[in-house]
Design a protein around this motif. Structure first.
Motif, short mmCIF file in Angstrom:
data_model
loop_
_atom_site.label_atom_id
_atom_site.label_comp_id
_atom_site.label_asym_id
_atom_site.label_seq_id
_atom_site.Cartn_x
_atom_site.Cartn_y
_atom_site.Cartn_z
N SER A 24 0.84 -1.19 0.00
CA SER A 24 0.00 0.00 0.00
C SER A 24 0.88 1.23 0.00
O SER A 24 1.93 1.25 0.64
CB SER A 24 -0.89 0.02 1.25
N PRO A 25 0.45 2.32 -0.68
CA PRO A 25 1.24 3.55 -0.69
C PRO A 25 1.45 4.07 0.73
O PRO A 25 0.55 4.02 1.55
CB PRO A 25 0.38 4.50 -1.52
N GLY A 26 2.65 4.57 1.01
CA GLY A 26 2.95 5.15 2.31
C GLY A 26 3.43 4.14 3.33
O GLY A 26 3.85 4.51 4.42
N GLN A 27 3.32 2.84 3.06
CA GLN A 27 3.79 1.82 3.97
C GLN A 27 5.15 1.31 3.50
O GLN A 27 5.59 1.62 2.41
CB GLN A 27 2.78 0.67 4.05
N THR A 28 5.82 0.53 4.35
CA THR A 28 7.18 0.08 4.03
C THR A 28 7.33 -1.44 4.04
O THR A 28 8.32 -1.96 4.54
CB THR A 28 8.19 0.70 5.01
N PRO A 29 6.37 -2.18 3.49
CA PRO A 29 6.57 -3.64 3.49
C PRO A 29 7.73 -4.07 2.62
O PRO A 29 8.35 -5.09 2.88
CB PRO A 29 5.23 -4.17 2.95
N ARG A 30 8.00 -3.33 1.56
CA ARG A 30 9.12 -3.69 0.69
C ARG A 30 10.43 -3.63 1.46
O ARG A 30 11.26 -4.53 1.38
CB ARG A 30 9.19 -2.76 -0.52
N LEU A 31 10.62 -2.56 2.22
CA LEU A 31 11.85 -2.43 3.01
C LEU A 31 11.95 -3.54 4.03
O LEU A 31 13.03 -4.09 4.27
CB LEU A 31 11.88 -1.06 3.71
N ALA A 32 10.82 -3.89 4.65
CA ALA A 32 10.82 -4.98 5.63
C ALA A 32 11.24 -6.29 4.98
O ALA A 32 12.00 -7.07 5.56
CB ALA A 32 9.43 -5.11 6.26
N ARG A 33 10.77 -6.54 3.76
CA ARG A 33 11.15 -7.77 3.07
C ARG A 33 12.62 -7.77 2.67
O ARG A 33 13.28 -8.79 2.70
CB ARG A 33 10.25 -7.98 1.85
N VAL A 34 13.11 -6.61 2.28
CA VAL A 34 14.53 -6.49 1.94
C VAL A 34 15.39 -6.80 3.17
O VAL A 34 16.35 -7.58 3.10
CB VAL A 34 14.86 -5.10 1.40
N LEU A 35 15.04 -6.19 4.30
CA LEU A 35 15.82 -6.40 5.53
C LEU A 35 15.73 -7.84 6.02
O LEU A 35 16.72 -8.41 6.49
CB LEU A 35 15.33 -5.44 6.62
N LYS A 36 14.55 -8.43 5.88
CA LYS A 36 14.40 -9.84 6.28
C LYS A 36 15.25 -10.73 5.40
O LYS A 36 15.93 -11.65 5.88
CB LYS A 36 12.93 -10.25 6.19
N GLY A 37 15.26 -10.46 4.10
CA GLY A 37 16.10 -11.24 3.19
C GLY A 37 17.58 -11.10 3.51
O GLY A 37 18.33 -12.08 3.48
#
Length: 205
Positions: free
Chosen positions: A101-114
């Motif tokens: 969703s716009p304004g949220q950071t799930p992509r960053l969370a997935r990058v950091l988890k990876g």
């Protein structure tokens, strides 16, 4: 740097990458849940870039001279695998369940988890800290750090190709089969827990 050394390292690297493990499980989960596998794969690659930098900085020599350090790193990585595996078992991947969703950071969370998964993966630690330096030549024409960097790039690029294929295949093959996707996700979680426990038992001896 000798092409034969790079080729020999690449052969070992490919064999290790093709053995399913935590990286595969995370990539498959991303292929099932996320709009794109790129954040997950990017995180995995970031972890390998970090390991390359650490080894190139000379930490591998310290670890080699202090076996306890490698044992401790393996234990931390094993605990992380157990945690990720248990989380996957408790919440198996559901096709299409995650939506950015716009304004949220799930992509960053997935990058950091990876990055955490690959950076603390005992298999990766073994490759980078124990095996990678053996393919370098301290008296070669290239500086040692440059040799390590080149081998790290070879491994990282190979990971990129394999994991992108794994994620895309998971999306295409398993998304249309939710029941099969849950089974594969649970198997991946159980495998991570089993690998983590075995590594913990081994590091305790």
């Amino acid at each position: 740097m000798a092409v034969s050394s790079i080729a020999a390292f690449w052969a070992v690297s490919v064999l290790l990458i093709l053995v399913p493990g935590a990286d595969w499980a995370y990539t498959i989960s991303a292929g099932l849940q996320d709009r794109s596998v790129l954040p997950a794969v990017s995180g995995l690659l970031l972890g390998y870039v970090g390991l390359t930098a650490v080894v190139a900085a000379g930490v591998a020599a310290v670890v080699a001279s202090t076996p306890f350090v490698l044992t401790a790193l393996t234990a931390v990585g094993a605990l992380y695998l157990v945690w990720i595996g248990a989380t996957t078992l408790a919440r198996p991947a559901v096709p299409g369940a995650s939506v950015d969703s716009p304004g949220q950071t799930p992509r960053l969370a997935r990058v950091l988890k990876g990055a955490g998964i690959s950076g603390l993966n005992p298999k990766a630690l073994l490759l980078f800290l124990a095996l990678l330096p053996q393919f370098t030549n301290p008296s070669g024409s290239w500086p040692l750090a440059a040799q390590i960097g080149a081998l790290g790039v070879v491994h990282t690029l190979t990971c990129a190709a394999v994991y992108l294929c794994v994620g895309l295949l998971a999306r295409v093959v398993l998304r249309a089969r939710p029941a099969a996707a849950r089974v594969v996700s649970r198997i991946s979680g159980a495998a991570m827990v089993l690998i983590g426990v075995l590594l913990l038992v081994q590091s305790a001896h």
